[in-house]
Design an enzyme around this catalytic site. Structure first.
Site, PDB file in Angstrom:
ATOM      1  N   GLY A  89     -14.818  -5.472  -6.396  1.00  0.00           N
ATOM      2  CA  GLY A  89     -14.143  -4.521  -7.272  1.00  0.00           C
ATOM      3  C   GLY A  89     -12.896  -3.994  -6.605  1.00  0.00           C
ATOM      4  O   GLY A  89     -12.672  -4.228  -5.421  1.00  0.00           O
ATOM      5  N   PRO A 110     -10.132  -1.396  -4.896  1.00  0.00           N
ATOM      6  CA  PRO A 110     -10.336  -0.436  -3.812  1.00  0.00           C
ATOM      7  C   PRO A 110     -10.722   0.941  -4.351  1.00  0.00           C
ATOM      8  O   PRO A 110     -10.256   1.337  -5.419  1.00  0.00           O
ATOM      9  CB  PRO A 110      -8.969  -0.362  -3.133  1.00  0.00           C
ATOM     10  N   GLY A 111     -11.558   1.633  -3.612  1.00  0.00           N
ATOM     11  CA  GLY A 111     -11.890   3.021  -3.936  1.00  0.00           C
ATOM     12  C   GLY A 111     -12.849   3.221  -5.086  1.00  0.00           C
ATOM     13  O   GLY A 111     -12.921   4.297  -5.655  1.00  0.00           O
ATOM     14  N   THR A 112     -13.602   2.169  -5.435  1.00  0.00           N
ATOM     15  CA  THR A 112     -14.538   2.338  -6.548  1.00  0.00           C
ATOM     16  C   THR A 112     -15.941   2.654  -6.075  1.00  0.00           C
ATOM     17  O   THR A 112     -16.855   2.733  -6.877  1.00  0.00           O
ATOM     18  CB  THR A 112     -14.573   1.080  -7.427  1.00  0.00           C
ATOM     19  N   LYS A 164     -17.740   1.047  -3.301  1.00  0.00           N
ATOM     20  CA  LYS A 164     -18.567  -0.059  -2.791  1.00  0.00           C
ATOM     21  C   LYS A 164     -19.279   0.344  -1.496  1.00  0.00           C
ATOM     22  O   LYS A 164     -20.480   0.133  -1.352  1.00  0.00           O
ATOM     23  CB  LYS A 164     -17.692  -1.302  -2.553  1.00  0.00           C
ATOM     24  N   HIS A 212      14.794   9.627 -23.351  1.00  0.00           N
ATOM     25  CA  HIS A 212      14.124   8.415 -22.896  1.00  0.00           C
ATOM     26  C   HIS A 212      12.607   8.520 -23.108  1.00  0.00           C
ATOM     27  O   HIS A 212      11.977   7.658 -23.724  1.00  0.00           O
ATOM     28  CB  HIS A 212      14.446   8.197 -21.411  1.00  0.00           C
ATOM     29  N   GLU A 213      12.031   9.617 -22.627  1.00  0.00           N
ATOM     30  CA  GLU A 213      10.570   9.772 -22.720  1.00  0.00           C
ATOM     31  C   GLU A 213      10.124   9.904 -24.173  1.00  0.00           C
ATOM     32  O   GLU A 213       9.130   9.326 -24.585  1.00  0.00           O
ATOM     33  CB  GLU A 213      10.107  10.998 -21.912  1.00  0.00           C
ATOM     34  N   ASP A 270      10.111   0.265 -16.927  1.00  0.00           N
ATOM     35  CA  ASP A 270       9.739  -0.193 -18.282  1.00  0.00           C
ATOM     36  C   ASP A 270      10.044  -1.674 -18.427  1.00  0.00           C
ATOM     37  O   ASP A 270       9.264  -2.431 -19.001  1.00  0.00           O
ATOM     38  CB  ASP A 270      10.542   0.559 -19.349  1.00  0.00           C
TER      39      ASP A 270
HETATM   40  P1  ADP Z   1     -14.539   1.202  -1.573  1.00  0.00           P
HETATM   41  O1  ADP Z   1     -15.474   0.812  -0.500  1.00  0.00           O
HETATM   42  O2  ADP Z   1     -14.911   0.624  -2.909  1.00  0.00           O
HETATM   43  O3  ADP Z   1     -13.093   0.970  -1.286  1.00  0.00           O
HETATM   44  P2  ADP Z   1     -15.538   3.822  -0.999  1.00  0.00           P
HETATM   45  O4  ADP Z   1     -16.968   3.581  -1.233  1.00  0.00           O
HETATM   46  O5  ADP Z   1     -15.100   3.835   0.413  1.00  0.00           O
HETATM   47  O6  ADP Z   1     -14.668   2.759  -1.795  1.00  0.00           O
HETATM   48  O7  ADP Z   1     -15.114   5.152  -1.743  1.00  0.00           O
HETATM   49  C1  ADP Z   1     -14.165   6.021  -1.239  1.00  0.00           C
HETATM   50  C2  ADP Z   1     -14.435   7.431  -1.681  1.00  0.00           C
HETATM   51  O8  ADP Z   1     -14.252   7.564  -3.076  1.00  0.00           O
HETATM   52  C3  ADP Z   1     -15.852   7.863  -1.435  1.00  0.00           C
HETATM   53  O9  ADP Z   1     -15.994   8.443  -0.177  1.00  0.00           O
HETATM   54  C4  ADP Z   1     -16.125   8.868  -2.545  1.00  0.00           C
HETATM   55  O10 ADP Z   1     -15.731  10.151  -2.156  1.00  0.00           O
HETATM   56  C5  ADP Z   1     -15.212   8.429  -3.657  1.00  0.00           C
HETATM   57  N1  ADP Z   1     -15.922   7.680  -4.697  1.00  0.00           N
HETATM   58  C6  ADP Z   1     -15.647   6.417  -5.089  1.00  0.00           C
HETATM   59  N2  ADP Z   1     -16.452   6.030  -6.088  1.00  0.00           N
HETATM   60  C7  ADP Z   1     -17.286   7.041  -6.341  1.00  0.00           C
HETATM   61  C8  ADP Z   1     -18.361   7.236  -7.273  1.00  0.00           C
HETATM   62  N3  ADP Z   1     -18.725   6.294  -8.129  1.00  0.00           N
HETATM   63  N4  ADP Z   1     -18.990   8.426  -7.246  1.00  0.00           N
HETATM   64  C9  ADP Z   1     -18.630   9.393  -6.390  1.00  0.00           C
HETATM   65  N5  ADP Z   1     -17.633   9.266  -5.497  1.00  0.00           N
HETATM   66  C10 ADP Z   1     -16.943   8.117  -5.458  1.00  0.00           C
END
Ligand code: ADP
Length: 605
Positions: free
Chosen positions: A207, A209-211, A213, A428-429, A505
């Site tokens: 997935g 980044p930042g989801t 995992k 524009h907006e 755009d």
């Molecule tokens: P990844 O490994 O997918 O890049 P992380 O697991 O390291 O992402 O997530 C980074 C931060 O984002 C976590 O420490 C948390 O604070 C926040 N976060 C991401 N997804 C969630 C979620 N589903 N629920 C709660 N917090 C989340």
């Protein structure tokens, strides 16, 4: 979860040890050695010392033409050149000097040798000691130099009260359901073994980044109450070929000892990239991957070691790694939907003080497309803003402002836009929004502001959540392109000149138009033929063209025509609604912000 680490000694400690050894050497060994160091004196001194009775032993070395002698109290050794002296023997006899001085030579030789050897030994010992300390620092743990470099140095998390649980991970229900089975297996393996089912050895979390995992992997360990080994793919890759492979071996050895347990490899694409056999390939990486494949084959499905790995580039992984029997299960961890975003906001809002009146649903709708990590950041920014303003808790306004901060950057406090620039940005907006509204007959935006942001954006439009829909029709994409061109169309219509403000755009519109033709089969000319392949689905979605140069030229031509057609449509809509355009732009120019409701009121008023 708590990370276990060994304590470190400061560098100063080692410097002190070295200093102590050197000082002791000077104080104790030096005086003893200097006693036997040979001092050279002239013959007259020798004669006068003999006559004064200060000489203990003497040795006449005729072949070397010299005399060695010691002081009476044995505190020093001297030598002098021989001078033809017939009375020498008599002199020595008179003074009672012993002439059997063989030990003098032996002792002084020994001392000279020691004088060389002792410092050498000390320096070698210090060198060895320092280099071992350095290696330990690099490799962690103890042992000799080479062994250390192959240690896995995986971080081991042990169970603690603050362990992450599934309830901490909001949204991502499908992923959690999938992983709950693993937790159940770790709790109760008998149930599965009875029926003959074996757990997947490896699970790949894919997935953007930042989801969440990493969080999910930790939550699995937290729920199951088993040890959790965590290592990043890049940590395996070393300077020397073979070191990564030995780290993999060590990691699996440790894991098997601690089974049942979870091994988590983050960013696995760092070692798991396709082996392409090209010249200049990375031997170290390939060996590491081979070792990983071998290890995964090497243990039975029921040993209780479960490997979780995360990546945002699944398509770059070696097929051998993703085949059944290795990472045979793939769990998508996608960007959260509206409900997911709301849940994530709530989870993180528990960590800060926040007003009861906050409407999380509204915030979630405004933050469309944000990842879990961004939402966590939004909540934190809101808390920071509350502190800055001297309030004791965060409010709805804090959250709304922090969405813009996270997505578009901070407000530029002292940016000076001329009136004319401000007017152009307003038109524009509004141009975008008006074209969108007239095409769909609904509010196209949550909010538009024309306060410059640190990201460089002069205006900022917050789109309305379109709901979770997964398909887009040809008309919808065309409308979207028309909306993108709406900004520039308004500028041209009103001012008769165009500005650089439309560069983003233009990029977006071109991307969409190109995708329609090359990937979605939406052109009459080419039909259902793919001219482009997407290579980086989760990281921006780069695409590479796969067609002849001639076809490329035709595609380019069609893209230009398509965008031009939509530009024409947008310009027509704006000309038709010129009065509304002026009214809305003036409102935005004066107030600097317009909400979706105000926009629709003026439009329908
Ligand atoms: P990844 O490994 O997918 O890049 P992380 O697991 O390291 O992402 O997530 C980074 C931060 O984002 C976590 O420490 C948390 O604070 C926040 N976060 C991401 N997804 C969630 C979620 N589903 N629920 C709660 N917090 C989340």
């Amino acid at each position: 979860m708590k990370e276990v680490k060994s304590p470190k000694r400061p560098l100063l400690y080692y410097y002190c040890v070295v200093l102590l050894v050197v000082t002791l050497f000077n104080f104790l060994a030096m005086p003893w050695m200097s006693q036997y160091r040979i001092q050279e004196v002239d013959y007259n001194t020798f004669v006068s010392m003999v006559e004064a009775g200060q000489v203990g032993q003497a040795e006449i070395q005729e072949q070397d033409n010299r005399i060695l002698f010691t002081a009476k109290d044995g505190s020093a050794v001297y030598k002098t050149a021989m001078v033809p002296d017939t009375q020498l023997t008599q002199r020595l006899l008179d003074a009672g000097v012993s002439t059997s001085g063989v030990e003098i030579e032996q002792a002084s030789l020994l001392v000279q040798l020691l004088g060389w050897i002792i410092p050498l030994v000390i320096f070698i010992a210090i060198g060895q000691f320092m280099s071992r300390k350095m290696m330990q620092k690099m490799g962690g743990g103890s042992g000799s130099m080479m062994f250390n470099m192959g240690k896995s140095n995986a971080k081991v998390y042990v169970q603690s009260s603050e362990g992450i649980k599934f309830s901490d991970v909001a949204g991502e229900d499908e992923a959690k359901e999938n992983l709950a089975e693993i937790v159940d297996y770790l709790h109760n393996p008998g149930k599965y073994q009875e029926i003959g089912a074996s757990m997947p050895k490896g699970i790949l979390l894919v997935g953007p980044p930042g989801t969440g995992k990493t969080m999910l992997a930790k939550a699995v360990a937290g729920e199951a109450g088993v040890p959790f080994f965590s290592m990043s793919g890049s940590e395996f890759v070393e300077m020397f070929v073979g070191m990564g492979a030995s780290k993999v071996r060590d990691l699996f050895k440790q894991a098997k000892e601690k089974a049942p347990c979870i091994v988590f490899i983050d960013e696995i694409d760092a070692i798991g990239k396709k082996r392409d056999g090209q010249m200049g390939g990375n031997d170290e990486r390939e060996q590491t991957l081979n070792q990983l494949l071998t290890e995964m084959d090497g243990f039975e499905g029921n040993t209780g070691v479960i490997i979780l790995a995360a990546t945002n580039r699944p398509e770059s992984l070696d097929p051998a790694l993703t085949r059944p029997g290795r990472f045979d299960r793939r769990v998508p961890v996608e960007l959260p939907d509206l409900k997911g975003r709301e849940d994530i906001l709530r989870v993180h809002a528990k960590k800060i003080k926040i007003a009861d009146s906050v409407d999380f649903n509204k915030v979630a709708r405004m933050a469309s497309g944000a990842s879990g990590a961004e939402l966590a950041n939004i909540v934190n920014e809101a808390a920071l803003r509350a502190v800055r303003d001297g309030r004791r808790y965060a409010t709805q306004a804090d959250l709304e402002e922090s969405i813009e901060v996270v997505i578009a950057g901070y407000q530029k406090k002292n940016a000076i836009m001329t009136d004319r620039e401000k007017l152009i940005v307003s038109y524009h907006e509004i141009g975008h929004a008006l074209v969108a509204a007239r095409q769909t007959n609904s509010a196209p935006v949550q909010k538009i502001t024309i306060v410059p942001r640190t990201s460089g954006a002069l205006g900022y439009t917050m789109q309305v959540e379109e709901g979770n829909h997964y398909l887009m029709s040809k008309e919808e994409i065309e409308n979207k392109i028309a909306t993108y061109t709406g900004g520039r169309a308004a500028e041209e219509l009103v001012f008769g000149s165009i500005t650089t403000g439309a560069s983003n755009d233009i990029e977006q519109a071109t991307k969409l138009a190109r995708a329609m033709i090359t990937r979605y089969g939406m052109s009459d000319d080419f039909g259902m033929v793919a001219m482009e392949t997407v290579t980086n689905q989760y990281l921006g979605g780069d695409a590479s063209l796969a067609c002849s140069a001639e076809t490329q030229a035709r595609i380019d031509k069609q893209v230009v025509e398509l965008v031009k057609r939509q530009y024409g449509k947008a310009a027509a809509i704006l000309t038709e609604n010129r009065e509304k355009l002026d009214e809305l732009a003036r409102f935005l120019y004066e107030k600097e912000t317009i909400t979706g409701e105000e926009f629709m009121q003026i439009l329908n008023g």
